[in-house]
Structure formats: C-alpha cells, structure tokens
Design an enzyme around this catalytic site. Structure first.
Site, PDB file in Angstrom:
ATOM      1  N   GLU A 163     -30.528   3.421  -5.672  1.00  0.00           N
ATOM      2  CA  GLU A 163     -30.759   4.438  -6.713  1.00  0.00           C
ATOM      3  C   GLU A 163     -31.944   5.360  -6.448  1.00  0.00           C
ATOM      4  OE1 GLU A 163     -30.916   2.220 -10.377  1.00  0.00           O
ATOM      5  OE2 GLU A 163     -28.915   1.386 -10.080  1.00  0.00           O
ATOM      6  N   ASN A 205     -27.137   2.228  -1.808  1.00  0.00           N
ATOM      7  CA  ASN A 205     -26.343   1.951  -3.008  1.00  0.00           C
ATOM      8  C   ASN A 205     -26.795   2.836  -4.171  1.00  0.00           C
ATOM      9  OD1 ASN A 205     -24.410   0.060  -4.270  1.00  0.00           O
ATOM     10  ND2 ASN A 205     -26.162  -0.688  -5.466  1.00  0.00           N
ATOM     11  N   HIS A 242     -19.993   2.455 -12.204  1.00  0.00           N
ATOM     12  CA  HIS A 242     -20.030   2.047 -13.619  1.00  0.00           C
ATOM     13  C   HIS A 242     -19.376   3.167 -14.424  1.00  0.00           C
ATOM     14  CE1 HIS A 242     -22.659  -1.351 -12.879  1.00  0.00           C
ATOM     15  NE2 HIS A 242     -23.481  -0.583 -12.192  1.00  0.00           N
ATOM     16  N   GLU A 271     -20.458  -2.349  -7.863  1.00  0.00           N
ATOM     17  CA  GLU A 271     -20.823  -2.854  -9.198  1.00  0.00           C
ATOM     18  C   GLU A 271     -19.792  -2.413 -10.224  1.00  0.00           C
ATOM     19  OE1 GLU A 271     -24.885  -1.879 -10.228  1.00  0.00           O
ATOM     20  OE2 GLU A 271     -25.609  -2.252  -8.201  1.00  0.00           O
ATOM     21  N   ASP A 273     -17.464  -1.648 -13.107  1.00  0.00           N
ATOM     22  CA  ASP A 273     -17.065  -2.033 -14.459  1.00  0.00           C
ATOM     23  C   ASP A 273     -16.604  -0.770 -15.175  1.00  0.00           C
ATOM     24  OD1 ASP A 273     -19.594  -0.914 -14.975  1.00  0.00           O
ATOM     25  OD2 ASP A 273     -20.466  -2.788 -15.689  1.00  0.00           O
TER      26      ASP A 273
HETATM   27  O1  9MR Z   1     -26.874  -6.339 -14.599  1.00  0.00           O
HETATM   28  C1  9MR Z   1     -28.272  -6.236 -14.420  1.00  0.00           C
HETATM   29  C2  9MR Z   1     -28.989  -6.611 -15.711  1.00  0.00           C
HETATM   30  O2  9MR Z   1     -28.830  -7.982 -15.982  1.00  0.00           O
HETATM   31  C3  9MR Z   1     -30.456  -6.251 -15.611  1.00  0.00           C
HETATM   32  O3  9MR Z   1     -31.071  -6.451 -16.876  1.00  0.00           O
HETATM   33  C4  9MR Z   1     -30.624  -4.825 -15.166  1.00  0.00           C
HETATM   34  C5  9MR Z   1     -32.070  -4.465 -15.020  1.00  0.00           C
HETATM   35  O4  9MR Z   1     -32.273  -3.231 -14.433  1.00  0.00           O
HETATM   36  O5  9MR Z   1     -29.966  -4.638 -13.927  1.00  0.00           O
HETATM   37  C6  9MR Z   1     -28.595  -4.813 -14.039  1.00  0.00           C
HETATM   38  O6  9MR Z   1     -27.951  -4.536 -12.807  1.00  0.00           O
HETATM   39  C7  9MR Z   1     -28.086  -3.187 -12.358  1.00  0.00           C
HETATM   40  C8  9MR Z   1     -28.073  -3.226 -10.852  1.00  0.00           C
HETATM   41  O7  9MR Z   1     -29.076  -4.091 -10.379  1.00  0.00           O
HETATM   42  C9  9MR Z   1     -28.262  -1.843 -10.268  1.00  0.00           C
HETATM   43  N1  9MR Z   1     -27.295  -0.909 -10.800  1.00  0.00           N
HETATM   44  C10 9MR Z   1     -27.173  -0.889 -12.248  1.00  0.00           C
HETATM   45  C11 9MR Z   1     -26.919  -2.290 -12.783  1.00  0.00           C
HETATM   46  C12 9MR Z   1     -26.648  -2.262 -14.266  1.00  0.00           C
HETATM   47  O8  9MR Z   1     -27.770  -1.807 -14.960  1.00  0.00           O
END
Ligand code: 9MR
Length: 352
Positions: A163, A205, A242, A271, A273
């Site tokens: 990101e 990513n 997402h 990722e 969803d």
């Molecule tokens: O799913 C993850 C969640 O449990 C955490 O609280 C969050 C914190 O930033 O991160 C989420 O996973 C993220 C991933 O690491 C990077 N892309 C976005 C995902 C969803 O927020």
C-alpha cells in the site's frame, strides 16, 4: 478396443457395442469425477492455481474454522501475525510466536504460505511510528532482513511492500514516514528481501489497483515496469481486491491482470472479499475468478478470511462461508467457475 472389434457374428458385435458403451460411459464418469474438484483448492489445482485464505492465529482452536480452512484452502496468509508490529514489537527484539503458529499449522497440513507484510506505513510498532530519515530506513531494512531470514525457505511469496501509493487521481506515492526516507525505499526493501530469502517470490501488494483506468493502478504498473527494466528484484503483483458497492468489480479487471502479467510478473489476487449477498455477490465472485482463470500468470486467489464473521468487515458479509460455516451461493459460484476453467493456462514460473 481393437480386440473387441475382432469378434464375429451378431452376438459378438452386440457384446462389443455394450462393452464400448460401458467403457465410454465409465470413462466419461471417471473423467468428470476427476475433473470436478469438490473443494476450492482441488478445483483451483486443476488449472495449476492455488486457492488461499487469511488465517488468524487466535481462531485456529475453533474447529469449525480450522476444519473449513484445512479442507478448502492450500495457501495461507497470516492476517496480522507477520506484520511489523507483531514481529518487532521492540526495536531489535523479534517475536515470531503467532506467525510461527500459523506457518507451522499451514506446513503441517501441506499448505504453502504467503508472507504479509514486510514493509508498510500502517501497523508499524510504536517505536517506529515516529521515526524518520536514515535511522528509519536502516530500521526498516533490518526488519525486512531479519523477518525474511527467519522465514527463509518457508514462504512461497512475500508482500515485501504494501500500500505505498495514494488513492485518488494523483498517482503519487503515499506520504508516509517510509516514503520520506527517499523514493528508492521500495526497491531497497525488495533488494533486502531477495538477499535474505532468494527462494521466495517478491510481491508488491495494494488495494484500489483493480480498475485499469485508475491513476493508482497506472502508477503501480509504471513502477513495476521500471523495476523490471532496471533489474530490481520483483516477481509478482498482488491485487488485494476488496470490493463493495462503492468499489465494485471493474469491467476491465481482466485487462488489469493481463497488463501486469505482460510485464513479466505473476499476478495474485491476495485479499479478495466482496460485500453483498445472494446471487449478485455470487456473480461478482464469478467475474473475479473467471478473470484470473483467463490470465495465464494469474497464479492464485486468496480470500481475506474464512467465514463472514471472521472478516475485518463482517457487516458486509463479504466471504464464501456464513457465520455458521455453511457454504454460500458465492462459494458455489466460485467452485463451479474454477471447475469450468478459463483460457489462461498457467505455465509454472520458476522460483527466483
Ligand atoms: O484484516 C486485518 C485486520 O484484522 C486488521 O485490524 C487490519 C489493520 O490494519 O488489517 C487488516 O488486513 C488488511 C491487510 O493487512 C492489508 N490490506 C487491507 C486489509 C484489510 O484492512
């Protein structure tokens, strides 16, 4: 077959015909039984792809969760446990307890692991959040080196940098403490990761990089193109994917996948969803899976959690199993699409 045809007389011909028919029918049945995978991982494997999920270490003792995860998926990402805050809570002190739990569960069950994530502006440990400049650059590179070394030889692909680009129309890098250490921080992270674990595929990513016309997608594309041209070690691009009504599956999604692939990198949906329910959600999953199947170097798909209730946005019921672990329409659509296949036959890409 030729033996059957050698029989003479009506009886023999009749018996031969029955035998042939039986062979054909059995053959078709056996063929289709083999071809139709009854789990996501089996169906994806028919075209040489993987099907993965994010796993939370704290849920592995929930047997409904771990049973589905073990049955359906063959690529595992730690949802939070390999991030910077989890693995280096104090500067120079590394903690791999939870990450190792997920890694060991995956490897013991014959699965591969995507490492997530070595360098990111978010989920930095407290000690790193206020750092800047060369001190931060050094700390980041040390983190990449230490974590990739700890997991050396056990990771299929690392999200080396996550990101790093801004949303919106600028196509600019995200303004973060890591970016402020110098524009070359991303390639420095990739070089450190390659040196530490030469066998892992190294991915960039990001999210909102699904629509080919978006400035952010183009910016990531140009960075990858530049990295390939200059020999910066990069093997793959991860599209988080997402989706929800505000950020729907774009019609040009397959173009995005194939355009990245044409740069000479693998593309992975990392990722996935999709918020929604019923047939519209099922149709959106179909579109995404079909696009991957149509691109040879789209090598696998990971959904971001097992059941809707495990999701980071559970209110949007974005996953393939409901809170009780039942298969949703989106699951059936995903499975059927994987079984039907696509036009992109993956050629196994060498590990770096
Ligand atoms: O799913 C993850 C969640 O449990 C955490 O609280 C969050 C914190 O930033 O991160 C989420 O996973 C993220 C991933 O690491 C990077 N892309 C976005 C995902 C969803 O927020």
């Amino acid at each position: 077959m030729s033996k059957l045809r050698r029989g003479s007389g009506r009886g023999a011909r009749c018996a031969a015909a029955v035998a042939v028919l039986t062979l054909v029918v059995t053959g078709v049945a056996a063929g289709s039984a083999q071809a139709a995978g009854s789990t996501l991982q089996a169906a994806a494997a028919e075209s040489g792809r993987y099907f993965g999920t994010a796993i939370a270490a704290g849920r592995l003792n929930d047997s409904t969760y771990s049973t589905i995860a073990n049955r359906e998926f063959n690529m595992i990402t730690a949802e939070n446990e390999m991030k910077m805050d989890a693995t280096e809570p104090n500067r120079g002190q590394f903690n791999y307890t939870q990450g190792d739990r997920i890694l060991n569960w995956a490897l013991q069950n014959g699965k591969q692991v995507r490492g997530h994530a070595l360098a990111w502006h978010s989920q930095q440990p407290g000690w790193m959040q206020n750092m800047e400049g060369s001190d931060l650059r050094q700390a980041m590179l040390n983190h990449v080196t230490q974590v990739a070394t700890h997991y050396k030889g056990k990771i299929y692909a690392w999200d080396v940098v996550n990101e790093a680009f801004q949303d919106g129309s600028s196509g600019a890098r995200r303004n973060s403490n890591l970016q402020r250490t110098g524009n070359d921080w991303i390639e420095a992270a990739f070089r450190a990761a390659r040196a530490a674990d030469p066998g892992a595929k190294l991915c960039y990513n990001d999210y909102n990089t699904d629509d080919w016309t978006h400035a952010k997608t183009q910016a990531v594309y140009n960075m990858v193109k530049d990295f390939k041209a200059r020999g910066v070690p990069i093997d793959c691009v991860g599209l988080q994917s997402h989706f929800n009504p505000q950020s729907p599956v774009p019609n040009n999604y397959q173009t995005t996948l194939s355009s990245f692939a044409a740069l000479g990198v693998d593309v992975q949906i990392t990722e996935l969803d999709i918020e929604g329910s019923g047939s519209s959600q099922a149709e959106n999953y179909r579109k995404v899976v079909q696009a991957c199947l149509n691109v040879s170097r789209c090598t696998g798909i990971t959904v971001w959690g097992v059941r809707d209730t495990d999701s980071w946005r559970s209110g949007g019921t974005p996953l393939l199993f409901d809170g009780s672990g039942n298969k949703k329409a989106a699951y059936t659509s995903t499975l059927n699409t994987l079984n039907a296949g696509g036009t992109g036959t993956p050629t196994p890409t060498p590990t770096p």
